[in-house]
Design a protein around this motif. Sequence first.
Motif, PDB file in Angstrom:
ATOM      1  N   PHE A   1      43.957  46.703  46.725  1.00  0.00           N
ATOM      2  CA  PHE A   1      44.956  46.089  45.871  1.00  0.00           C
ATOM      3  C   PHE A   1      45.893  47.129  45.249  1.00  0.00           C
ATOM      4  O   PHE A   1      45.446  48.203  44.826  1.00  0.00           O
ATOM      5  N   PRO A   2      47.197  46.832  45.179  1.00  0.00           N
ATOM      6  CA  PRO A   2      48.131  47.753  44.528  1.00  0.00           C
ATOM      7  C   PRO A   2      47.869  47.836  43.024  1.00  0.00           C
ATOM      8  O   PRO A   2      47.202  46.968  42.441  1.00  0.00           O
ATOM      9  N   VAL A   3      48.404  48.874  42.409  1.00  0.00           N
ATOM     10  CA  VAL A   3      48.049  49.180  41.016  1.00  0.00           C
ATOM     11  C   VAL A   3      48.443  48.063  40.050  1.00  0.00           C
ATOM     12  O   VAL A   3      47.773  47.858  39.033  1.00  0.00           O
ATOM     13  N   ASP A   4      49.511  47.322  40.353  1.00  0.00           N
ATOM     14  CA  ASP A   4      49.942  46.298  39.403  1.00  0.00           C
ATOM     15  C   ASP A   4      49.016  45.086  39.372  1.00  0.00           C
ATOM     16  O   ASP A   4      49.144  44.226  38.498  1.00  0.00           O
ATOM     17  N   LEU A   5      48.081  45.005  40.335  1.00  0.00           N
ATOM     18  CA  LEU A   5      47.106  43.915  40.340  1.00  0.00           C
ATOM     19  C   LEU A   5      45.761  44.336  39.751  1.00  0.00           C
ATOM     20  O   LEU A   5      44.855  43.503  39.635  1.00  0.00           O
ATOM     21  N   MET A   6      45.651  45.589  39.367  1.00  0.00           N
ATOM     22  CA  MET A   6      44.392  46.140  38.869  1.00  0.00           C
ATOM     23  C   MET A   6      44.481  46.407  37.367  1.00  0.00           C
ATOM     24  O   MET A   6      45.566  46.473  36.789  1.00  0.00           O
ATOM     25  N   HIS A   7      43.320  46.554  36.748  1.00  0.00           N
ATOM     26  CA  HIS A   7      43.264  47.071  35.393  1.00  0.00           C
ATOM     27  C   HIS A   7      42.000  47.910  35.240  1.00  0.00           C
ATOM     28  O   HIS A   7      41.078  47.843  36.057  1.00  0.00           O
TER      29      HIS A   7
ATOM     30  N   ASN B   1      42.431  42.438  38.329  1.00  0.00           N
ATOM     31  CA  ASN B   1      42.573  41.925  36.964  1.00  0.00           C
ATOM     32  C   ASN B   1      42.376  40.407  36.946  1.00  0.00           C
ATOM     33  O   ASN B   1      43.330  39.625  36.858  1.00  0.00           O
ATOM     34  N   THR B   2      41.116  39.999  37.000  1.00  0.00           N
ATOM     35  CA  THR B   2      40.825  38.561  36.984  1.00  0.00           C
ATOM     36  C   THR B   2      40.967  37.957  35.593  1.00  0.00           C
ATOM     37  O   THR B   2      40.788  36.729  35.436  1.00  0.00           O
ATOM     38  N   ASP B   3      41.294  38.771  34.601  1.00  0.00           N
ATOM     39  CA  ASP B   3      41.649  38.215  33.282  1.00  0.00           C
ATOM     40  C   ASP B   3      43.042  37.589  33.303  1.00  0.00           C
ATOM     41  O   ASP B   3      43.386  36.787  32.430  1.00  0.00           O
ATOM     42  N   ASP B   4      43.852  37.959  34.276  1.00  0.00           N
ATOM     43  CA  ASP B   4      45.207  37.427  34.419  1.00  0.00           C
ATOM     44  C   ASP B   4      45.131  36.054  35.085  1.00  0.00           C
ATOM     45  O   ASP B   4      44.673  35.953  36.242  1.00  0.00           O
ATOM     46  N   PRO B   5      45.559  34.984  34.443  1.00  0.00           N
ATOM     47  CA  PRO B   5      45.456  33.645  35.050  1.00  0.00           C
ATOM     48  C   PRO B   5      46.298  33.481  36.309  1.00  0.00           C
ATOM     49  O   PRO B   5      46.064  32.556  37.091  1.00  0.00           O
TER      50      PRO B   5
ATOM     51  N   THR C   1      30.144  39.991  42.249  1.00  0.00           N
ATOM     52  CA  THR C   1      30.934  40.250  43.460  1.00  0.00           C
ATOM     53  C   THR C   1      31.034  39.035  44.369  1.00  0.00           C
ATOM     54  O   THR C   1      32.115  38.724  44.878  1.00  0.00           O
ATOM     55  N   LYS C   2      29.933  38.358  44.639  1.00  0.00           N
ATOM     56  CA  LYS C   2      29.984  37.220  45.559  1.00  0.00           C
ATOM     57  C   LYS C   2      30.934  36.140  45.042  1.00  0.00           C
ATOM     58  O   LYS C   2      31.735  35.585  45.805  1.00  0.00           O
ATOM     59  N   GLU C   3      30.869  35.843  43.758  1.00  0.00           N
ATOM     60  CA  GLU C   3      31.764  34.827  43.209  1.00  0.00           C
ATOM     61  C   GLU C   3      33.204  35.332  43.188  1.00  0.00           C
ATOM     62  O   GLU C   3      34.144  34.574  43.487  1.00  0.00           O
ATOM     63  N   ALA C   4      33.386  36.608  42.854  1.00  0.00           N
ATOM     64  CA  ALA C   4      34.735  37.167  42.806  1.00  0.00           C
ATOM     65  C   ALA C   4      35.388  37.146  44.186  1.00  0.00           C
ATOM     66  O   ALA C   4      36.567  36.789  44.339  1.00  0.00           O
ATOM     67  N   VAL C   5      34.632  37.529  45.199  1.00  0.00           N
ATOM     68  CA  VAL C   5      35.150  37.494  46.571  1.00  0.00           C
ATOM     69  C   VAL C   5      35.447  36.057  46.979  1.00  0.00           C
ATOM     70  O   VAL C   5      36.477  35.769  47.613  1.00  0.00           O
ATOM     71  N   SER C   6      34.566  35.148  46.624  1.00  0.00           N
ATOM     72  CA  SER C   6      34.795  33.739  46.953  1.00  0.00           C
ATOM     73  C   SER C   6      36.107  33.244  46.369  1.00  0.00           C
ATOM     74  O   SER C   6      36.841  32.485  47.016  1.00  0.00           O
TER      75      SER C   6
END
Length: 494
Positions: free
Chosen positions: A135-141, A154-158, A208-213
């Motif tokens: 993932f590029p940096v703007d999608l990470m935190h 950054n799954t805190d971002d809706p 991880t499994k839920e995040a990947v899903s």
Amino acid sequence: MKTKHNTVKLLLLYLIICISGCSSDTVEQNEETPEETTENTAKKIVLSVTDYKHEFVGGGVSIGLFLGHHYSMNQTSQDEAIRLLAQDCNMKYFQDYIEIYPSDDPEYFDRRANYVKAAKVYRPELEFSLVGNKFPVDLMHEITVNGEKFQALNTDDPEIYNRLANWWFELFKGFYERGVSVEILNVVNEPDLDRPFRKQHYGLNGDTKEAVSRVFKYAVPKFKEMLDDPEINTLNMKVPLIMGPSTISPNGCLTYMEYFKNNHPDVWNNIDIIATHQYENGANVQLFKNIVNQAEGKMFYQSETHALKGDGLNLDAVFASRDLKAALSLSNLFSTAVNNGVSSWFYFENNYPNVEVHPGGLLSIPWQAEKPIPYKHYYVFKALTSAQPANSNIIGYSMDNPSKSELIAFIKKDQNIVYAHYSNYSTKAQDISITVKGANNNILKISEYNLTSTSEINNGALVDTKTYQTPEDNITLTTEPLSINTIKITFNTP
């Protein structure tokens, strides 16, 4: 490139193996064996040329790490490297890993698109796979776990999955504008890797499994929605096949398949290609069979691996060069996967900068190299993926006393040439006797064969060939110690 001194050492090494054998073998290290240089009894192999299994569509290779080294060569050498991969191999896929936007570095995208286009000159049917997990940096935190800092999606971002879909769209667009279509989106990469940075990579606090899903569940449909909207997709880009979970191990692949089915059946239903790697448990036949049994008819690929990882040969104690060990390892991994359901087999990298053997790449291309030099295991990759015609079928066979050896065989449906790849993992020469049978178990007469071999001293060399004036019921051949052999057999149809 090896010096003359190294070549002499290899020749001496081979003579030692041939003359005296070795006290340890690859499969049974402590077995006491006679001192003969050849096994006493020929292994009996019966090839069943009408017992068609699944189709092997061709090989694949990643192009991600050292493409700059390729372009550091002159144009003639660049073309030679492309020909080694795209012309000389039945290469079905190139695969790339990218973590920026095309607007971040247009020249970077130019180089990668040009590499694919150069390959398509020699193999127009070549397809392109993009791995969408870096993932590029703007999608990470940045997050902190037990005092250690990690970069995570950054799954805190809706809006994160919409933004992820947009990045994929921009990647596809960047290549399409440069004349390269993308046929596969390989959504994630090695989510089962048991390291803290990977557990955190997909967000959701390491679940991880839920995040990947959720990446599959929300980002993939949004991406397809963008492609289906002509006002957004003005270039008329096609919807790619969706591949995953591309786990580090076939055991991990089964775990993710089970999780998808039980918790997110919509995710499972929208995956087109089941994929695993072979860095761990790569020689476990049963795991591959289990994946096929649970795949519900989906395509099954091995989407990244390299030699000397995950095989079942225990090569550390074997008296042989690292070059040859890598070649033997590749044959074991390929045969395990493809004999048991895999339809395309990807190697990790096209080239590596190391002069001496490095199992990560197929070609040696140091910076500003005079020309590309194939590693020894390249010749095995080429033979296994490309001796037989593209889209050939794996066929059934029987082999007595299969220890210290491996076999995989192919035929193009309704043709009269069969390709048997026999790997001798013993430190002694082995005789093999081959019979070809057709429908109703009828013995088919053999009119011609040739034998090519990669061993300590050979790199895909033709070592034996014969045409029979009176066709034979079977043939008996001698294979060198620690060798990978391709026997092309022409038989008379009944």
